[in-house]
Write a protein that holds these residues in place. Structure first.
Motif, PDB file in Angstrom:
ATOM      1  N   MET C  55       0.829  -1.206   0.000  1.00  0.00           N
ATOM      2  CA  MET C  55       0.000   0.000   0.000  1.00  0.00           C
ATOM      3  C   MET C  55       0.862   1.255   0.000  1.00  0.00           C
ATOM      4  SD  MET C  55      -3.060  -0.839  -0.301  1.00  0.00           S
ATOM      5  CE  MET C  55      -2.983  -2.470  -0.962  1.00  0.00           C
ATOM      6  N   LEU C  58       1.969   2.046  -3.427  1.00  0.00           N
ATOM      7  CA  LEU C  58       0.864   2.583  -4.243  1.00  0.00           C
ATOM      8  C   LEU C  58       0.372   3.933  -3.708  1.00  0.00           C
ATOM      9  CD1 LEU C  58      -1.039  -0.733  -4.715  1.00  0.00           C
ATOM     10  CD2 LEU C  58      -0.363   0.758  -6.590  1.00  0.00           C
ATOM     11  N   GLY C  92      -2.249   1.844 -11.555  1.00  0.00           N
ATOM     12  CA  GLY C  92      -2.989   1.170 -12.613  1.00  0.00           C
ATOM     13  C   GLY C  92      -2.327   1.347 -13.969  1.00  0.00           C
ATOM     14  N   LEU C  97      -2.005  -3.523  -9.151  1.00  0.00           N
ATOM     15  CA  LEU C  97      -2.140  -4.345  -7.956  1.00  0.00           C
ATOM     16  C   LEU C  97      -3.107  -5.483  -8.239  1.00  0.00           C
ATOM     17  CD1 LEU C  97      -1.723  -4.536  -4.741  1.00  0.00           C
ATOM     18  CD2 LEU C  97      -3.877  -3.296  -4.614  1.00  0.00           C
ATOM     19  N   VAL C  98      -2.767  -6.658  -7.707  1.00  0.00           N
ATOM     20  CA  VAL C  98      -3.732  -7.764  -7.701  1.00  0.00           C
ATOM     21  C   VAL C  98      -3.815  -8.267  -6.266  1.00  0.00           C
ATOM     22  CG1 VAL C  98      -4.257 -10.081  -8.524  1.00  0.00           C
ATOM     23  CG2 VAL C  98      -3.210  -8.425 -10.069  1.00  0.00           C
ATOM     24  N   LEU C  99      -5.047  -8.337  -5.765  1.00  0.00           N
ATOM     25  CA  LEU C  99      -5.219  -8.703  -4.362  1.00  0.00           C
ATOM     26  C   LEU C  99      -5.529 -10.179  -4.191  1.00  0.00           C
ATOM     27  CD1 LEU C  99      -7.237  -5.675  -2.969  1.00  0.00           C
ATOM     28  CD2 LEU C  99      -4.925  -6.327  -2.339  1.00  0.00           C
ATOM     29  N   SER C 101      -8.109 -12.037  -2.591  1.00  0.00           N
ATOM     30  CA  SER C 101      -9.367 -12.732  -2.794  1.00  0.00           C
ATOM     31  C   SER C 101     -10.054 -12.204  -4.043  1.00  0.00           C
ATOM     32  CB  SER C 101     -10.266 -12.512  -1.581  1.00  0.00           C
ATOM     33  OG  SER C 101     -11.575 -12.856  -1.915  1.00  0.00           O
ATOM     34  N   SER C 104     -13.893 -11.014  -3.823  1.00  0.00           N
ATOM     35  CA  SER C 104     -14.219  -9.773  -3.109  1.00  0.00           C
ATOM     36  C   SER C 104     -13.489  -8.585  -3.716  1.00  0.00           C
ATOM     37  CB  SER C 104     -13.903  -9.904  -1.623  1.00  0.00           C
ATOM     38  OG  SER C 104     -12.512  -9.954  -1.432  1.00  0.00           O
ATOM     39  N   SER C 105     -12.505  -8.861  -4.588  1.00  0.00           N
ATOM     40  CA  SER C 105     -11.796  -7.744  -5.209  1.00  0.00           C
ATOM     41  C   SER C 105     -12.500  -7.232  -6.456  1.00  0.00           C
ATOM     42  CB  SER C 105     -10.371  -8.155  -5.579  1.00  0.00           C
ATOM     43  OG  SER C 105      -9.704  -8.565  -4.416  1.00  0.00           O
ATOM     44  N   LEU C 106     -13.519  -7.968  -6.875  1.00  0.00           N
ATOM     45  CA  LEU C 106     -14.342  -7.470  -7.987  1.00  0.00           C
ATOM     46  C   LEU C 106     -15.638  -6.940  -7.400  1.00  0.00           C
ATOM     47  CD1 LEU C 106     -13.782 -10.336 -10.560  1.00  0.00           C
ATOM     48  CD2 LEU C 106     -13.096  -7.944 -10.826  1.00  0.00           C
ATOM     49  N   LEU C 167      -9.060 -10.196 -12.810  1.00  0.00           N
ATOM     50  CA  LEU C 167      -8.352  -9.167 -12.042  1.00  0.00           C
ATOM     51  C   LEU C 167      -6.973  -8.895 -12.636  1.00  0.00           C
ATOM     52  CD1 LEU C 167      -8.955  -9.826  -8.249  1.00  0.00           C
ATOM     53  CD2 LEU C 167      -9.455  -7.762  -9.544  1.00  0.00           C
TER      54      LEU C 167
END
Lengths: 269, 550, 279
Positions: C55, C58, C92, C97-99, C101, C104-106, C167
């Protein structure tokens, strides 16, 4: 589209056409007084009978539908947008914004509305046309009716703020307002829909009640609210069932809208 | 006295109920054992009685109790509207109208056994006129500065001298219940047919028969017949009606025409329409010079021909037929024909004619353009009528008038306001164009209306508190009202007031619409009832009513 | 850590601390370098500060409550000195970033197409045809169908693996120089996990983007990373090539991590089987 949805569609289409075509369908204007036939039961001349002043109830229902069906949803939309903006945005921004918005909401809830509305009426000139009067009233209702929904939205939006997909979208470089409108607001939809649908009947009835403050639709123009007022003091349902037509219409229309839109939601989900 | 009334605080209320059949009770009275069995009468007070002191009565509930418990020197017969002897067997008003002498009945006792004498009358009158007490009843007697003199000639004779002439002096004593000077029970010692036996605030008042009441019937039986009167405090008219239907109440005073019809539909024998009452409903225009309305509108409203034309364009027959289902009469003028003595019988109901109204307006320079009436400067004739919300009769009258005036091209906006806002506009800001309101009239005498007709008065609603009369006709009304007030000759007074009525009908500062009928209901169990238009409609003869058998 | 690599080869060079007000620092003088095209693994157990590090790079930490102090140089710009607007331009587009879960990230309320469009519009302008092209290319890049039917789907109508690919496709849409994958495979079953790892590898080769691959699991990073940094209690205790870390761990914590791998591999499976039968 399910059978229920089709039915809802047909009903809404009929009601809408009826109100739009009131000028042709109604046997007389909504203000025409048949003073020799007051409070009459349904007859060939007056399909739903006449009111206390001998005005054709069918005509009044058609014209009243036009007013209420246009203005109540408009006011509901206004209040829903206010709730989304104030509650949703504050919850999403969090921190001081959320605290401020909730303070404003609390303040709003604690205001003596009766007196404010009386003041609002006092500020309005007496000589306003019935249409302006009813429009102003619905606007006031829209501007005032957002508080409860705003509280729910604030909490919901606050939880969305910490969610993964908002973080993910942030990391994708979306600007703050896009994040709010595109990612937060759609997730507030269930609350917003509820606010919208609950508001419509509430506003229709409130408009009628505001008549005691000299707000709301003015004579001789009808609205669903003023038509529902006829039911006050009616002793038994059995005696004059035709007087319940406006009430049934209100229930049917609101239900139809709900069937139509909730089904769409389900499909979407 | 005239008062504006709202839909909420309706006028005199009293409805009675006699529940059960005869309850027997034995009373030992003046040595004779007489069996009484008049039963109990039950009806409603629509508000909490504010006081049991007869001199402080202001509200209707207290006035009802005063009527039932108070003994008065003279009483206005509610049927004949004539003055009759009470505690006084005879009386005489002096030529100058300042002095009245009474000869009193002897051997009368207060309810607690204290003897009654002229001293008690002197005491009551002194109390009544005591500026410190602020007696609303006393206000009617206050015509000049100075003290009232009471001269007790003998225990049964008294002469009362007022500082200035009091118009209609003798009839005013109908409202003065005599207090005992010596009784330890103060105002609870009474001379009327009933006495307060129990009071449960917020719930009920129980009146019991006064065993010492002096009156007897034609057969020599002691009055009243009733043993007791149970008064429920009940503001809700629907509940009142429901309880009446269930037989829990015996009387309903001043019924709404709608309730009247509902009751009549099921039990026509219980409802009574006594004909036009003293109450009127009227429309008036704002004629206040400094009011915040456009000048061209003030010009219309201050023009008698405009007001007359509006009056002529209103279909009063329809108002009484459609709005009141026939339980109202088209109004003739400021006084209802029900006021037998004072009504000017030369006045006739106003004819209704749209055409004549339009023609009169055209003669004044108004013209019709595409169905819209315009004044000579081209201003469209539009005005608003305000009335208090919640009173559906006024709202409906406004809607009918709106429709009537539409026929002569006048657009009316009807606005209902909550009562406080309405009063504020009417008396403070003068920010209104026309009003529909009613007046409750509890006094037969025009003196009670001085505050309405004098141009300097606050209640001269269309243009109150004028420093000097702004029009010749208002000056003339001022003169006539003063003239009738300062005369003690009924004939001269009548002449003066007849002229006032004529001027009002000519000038139409108030456009009188209808006189509501006096509607009431009396259950079949009550014997001897004869509802009248005068308050208290149904129980004016309470002492002769009985439930069941005597 | 090699400091003799030429400057223009270094994509990101960070040396910073993060502390929440009134608490011990979450990250203490973390030093990190990522070369262009490199896959750097960042391994540490939960709570070691891995996500905070991501974080911080970013610029998504709350600047008031948890300020990052020091420097994070990305392509010779100190990210910590940038304004929010400038940072947003990078997010972006240069750093993605790719998280963990995928579901829940969509955004559950939006169709896939809408979410793609938003991601594209954040950094590109053009006709809707341009946008559709970009979406199609990205989806093809992660071996997902790009037809209308698929784009009309909501996240709830997809499998976890598909969602994670979506994602990733969205993250690499603008060809970022650095992709941060924060536990991007941890929530996936073993087969999907290996597929996604393969995808990362492939993207790394085909586009030359650097990947900061964050995981708690040393074993899973072994197959993809060029170098590995070990994060322990807010500090980077060791950093070296994958080979070096696996064969010759220097730090005591790294050694413990290494020792845990075989034991877990042996112990895990039977343990699960046992509990399953016991139930």
């Amino acid at each position: 589209m399910s059978l229920w949805q089709k039915l809802a569609c047909v009903i809404l289409a009929l009601v809408l056409c009826g109100s739009v075509a009131a000028n042709w369908l109604a046997p007389a204007g909504y203000a025409k007084q048949y003073r020799e036939a007051t409070d009459a039961p349904p007859s060939r001349a007056h399909w739903l009978g006449t009111d206390e002043m001998g005005r054709d109830r069918f005509a009044r229902v058609l014209y009243g539908t036009r007013i209420s069906l246009l203005l109540a949803p408009a006011a509901a939309l206004l209040s829903t947008l206010m709730a989304a903006l104030i509650g949703g945005l504050a919850g999403y921004l969090g921190g001081i914004w959320a605290r401020m918005a909730m303070a404003v909401t609390d303040l709003f809830l604690s205001l003596p509305w009766l007196f404010l509305l009386i003041t609002a009426r006092a500020l309005m000139p007496l000589n306003v046309s019935p249409l302006i009067s009813v429009m102003v009233t619905f606007m006031l209702l829209g501007l005032l009716g957002w508080t409860t929904a705003a509280r729910v939205l604030c909490t919901t939006a606050a939880s969305l703020r910490g969610s993964d997909f908002v973080r993910q979208a942030q990391a994708a470089g979306l600007p703050a307002q896009r994040l709010f409108w595109v990612h937060v607001v759609p997730n507030l939809k269930p609350v917003l829909y509820a606010q919208f649908w609950i508001s419509i009947p509430v506003f229709i009835l409130s408009e009628a009640n505001l008549g005691i403050l000299g707000l709301g639709v003015a004579e001789p123009m009808p609205s669903w609210g003023s038509l529902l007022k006829e039911l006050e003091g009616l002793v038994s349902i059995g005696e004059e069932p035709w007087k319940f037509v406006p009430l049934i219409l209100l229930v049917v229309v609101v239900t139809s809208f709900q069937v139509l839109l909730s089904k769409q939601e389900e499909m979407a989900a | 006295m005239r008062r504006h009334k709202s839909g909420f605080e309706q006028m005199t209320n009293t409805c009675g109920t006699a529940i059960s059949v005869a309850m027997l009770c034995l009373g030992f009275l003046l040595g004779h054992a007489v069996a009484q069995g008049g039963g109990e009468l039950r009806f409603c007070l629509r508000t909490e009685p504010k006081t049991f002191d007869p001199l402080k009565v202001e509200d209707d509930a207290s006035a009802s109790i005063r009527y039932l418990t108070g003994g008065v020197l003279v009483r206005v017969n509610r049927q004949t509207q004539d003055l009759e002897p009470g505690l006084a067997v005879s009386w005489k008003v002096s030529k100058d109208g300042r002095q009245i002498s009474f000869r009193l009945r002897s051997g009368i006792l207060f309810s607690d056994g204290t003897p009654f004498s002229a001293e008690d009358v002197a005491y009551t009158v002194q109390q009544l006129m005591d500026p410190a007490l602020h007696s609303p009843t006393g206000d009617a007697f206050r015509s000049g500065t100075g003290n009232v003199e009471t001269n007790v000639v003998s225990p049964s004779q008294i002469v009362i001298t007022f500082p200035a002439q009091v118009a209609g002096l003798d009839r005013l004593f109908d409202q003065v219940a005599i207090l005992s000077q010596r009784s330890s029970k103060k105002e609870m010692a009474v001379l009327g047919p009933f006495m307060v036996a129990d009071y449960k605030p917020g719930s009920s008042v129980l009146l019991k028969r006064n065993p010492n009441y002096w009156k007897t019937d034609e057969q020599g039986r002691k009055l009243p017949y009733l043993d007791s009167i149970h008064l429920d405090i009940q503001p809700n008219r629907d509940v009142e009606l429901l309880r009446f239907k269930r037989g829990e109440l015996d009387l309903i005073n001043s019924l709404d025409s709608e309730y009247f019809d509902k009751l009549a539909a099921t039990s026509p024998q219980v409802v009574h329409d006594a004909g036009a009452s003293l109450d009127s409903e009227q429309l008036w225009f704002n004629e206040v010079a400094k009011s915040p309305i456009p000048n061209y509108k003030k010009n219309w409203f201050r023009s008698a021909s405009f007001r007359r034309a509006i009056s002529e364009a209103i279909n009063r027959e329809d108002l009484s037929r459609v709005v009141f289902h026939g339980h109202a009469q088209p109004a003739v003028g400021p006084f209802s024909p029900a006021n037998k003595f004072w009504f000017n019988s030369k006045l006739k109901p106003q004819p209704y004619s749209s055409d004549a109204a339009l023609k009169a307006l055209q003669d004044e320079g108004f013209r019709m353009e595409n169905g819209t009436l315009k004044d000579k400067d081209g201003n469209e004739v539009v005005f608003s009528i305000i009335t208090n919300s919640g009173n559906k009769y006024r709202e409906r009258m406004a809607v009918l008038i709106q429709d009537d005036l539409q026929k002569i091209g006048i657009r009316v906006n009807v606005v209902t306001l909550d009562f406080p806002s309405l009063i504020e506009r009417m008396t403070q800001t003068f920010d209104y164009e026309a009003i529909i309101l009613g007046l409750t009239n509890v006094d037969l005498d025009p003196n009670g209306e001085m505050n309405v007709w004098l141009s300097s008065s606050e209640n001269h609603q269309w243009n109150p508190q004028q420093k000097a009369p702004e029009t010749a006709w208002e000056a003339e009304i001022d003169r006539l009202m003063r003239a009738q007030a300062s005369s003690s000759d009924p004939k001269k007074r009548k002449e003066a007031f007849d002229r006032v009525q004529e001027i009002v009908v000519e000038q139409e500062p108030f456009i009188f619409l209808i006189n509501k009928n006096a509607l009431s209901a009396v259950s079949a169990a009550v014997q001897g009832a004869a509802p009248m238009i005068l308050s208290p409609q149904t129980f004016w003869n309470a002492e002769r009513l009985f439930v069941g058998t005597k | 850590m090699s400091s003799d690599a030429s400057q223009n080869q270094i994509l990101l060079s960070a040396h910073f601390s993060v502390r929440y007000a009134g608490k011990p620092p979450v990250l203490r003088g973390v030093q990190l370098e990522i070369q262009r095209g490199e896959v750097l693994g960042l391994v540490g157990q939960s709570g070691s500060g891995k996500s905070t590090l991501a974080m911080a790079i970013l610029g998504l930490l709350d600047k008031k409550r948890s300020p990052a102090e020091g420097t994070i140089r990305f392509e010779d710009i100190d990210l910590l000195q940038l304004s929010e607007r400038q940072l947003r331009a990078l997010r972006g587009r240069s750093i993605a970033l790719v998280l963990q879960s995928p579901l829940s990230s969509l955004n559950p309320a939006l169709k896939i197409r809408t979410q793609f469009k938003e991601a594209w519009r954040a950094h590109a302008s053009g006709t809707s045809a341009d946008c559709a092209d970009a979406i199609r290319n990205s989806l093809q890049g992660v071996s997902l169908p790009s037809d209308d039917e698929f784009l009309r789907k909501y996240p709830s109508q997809m499998s976890v693996g598909q969602a994670q690919r979506v994602l990733i496709a969205m993250a690499v849409m603008h060809r970022p120089a650095l992709l941060i994958a924060d536990e991007a495979t941890s929530a996936l079953d073993v087969i999907t996990q290996s597929e996604i790892l393969a995808l990362f590898r492939e993207l790394n080769h085909s586009t030359g983007m650097a990947i900061l691959y964050i995981s708690h699991d040393l074993a899973s990073v072994a197959g993809i990373c060029d170098r590995i940094a070990i994060l322990h209690q807010g500090e980077i205790v060791e950093c070296g090539t994958t080979n070096q870390i696996f064969t010759n761990p220097q730090h005591e914590y790294t050694q413990r991590l290494m020792a845990a791998i075989p034991r877990l591999m042996h112990a895990n499976a039977p343990l699960h089987a046992k509990t399953a039968t016991a139930q």
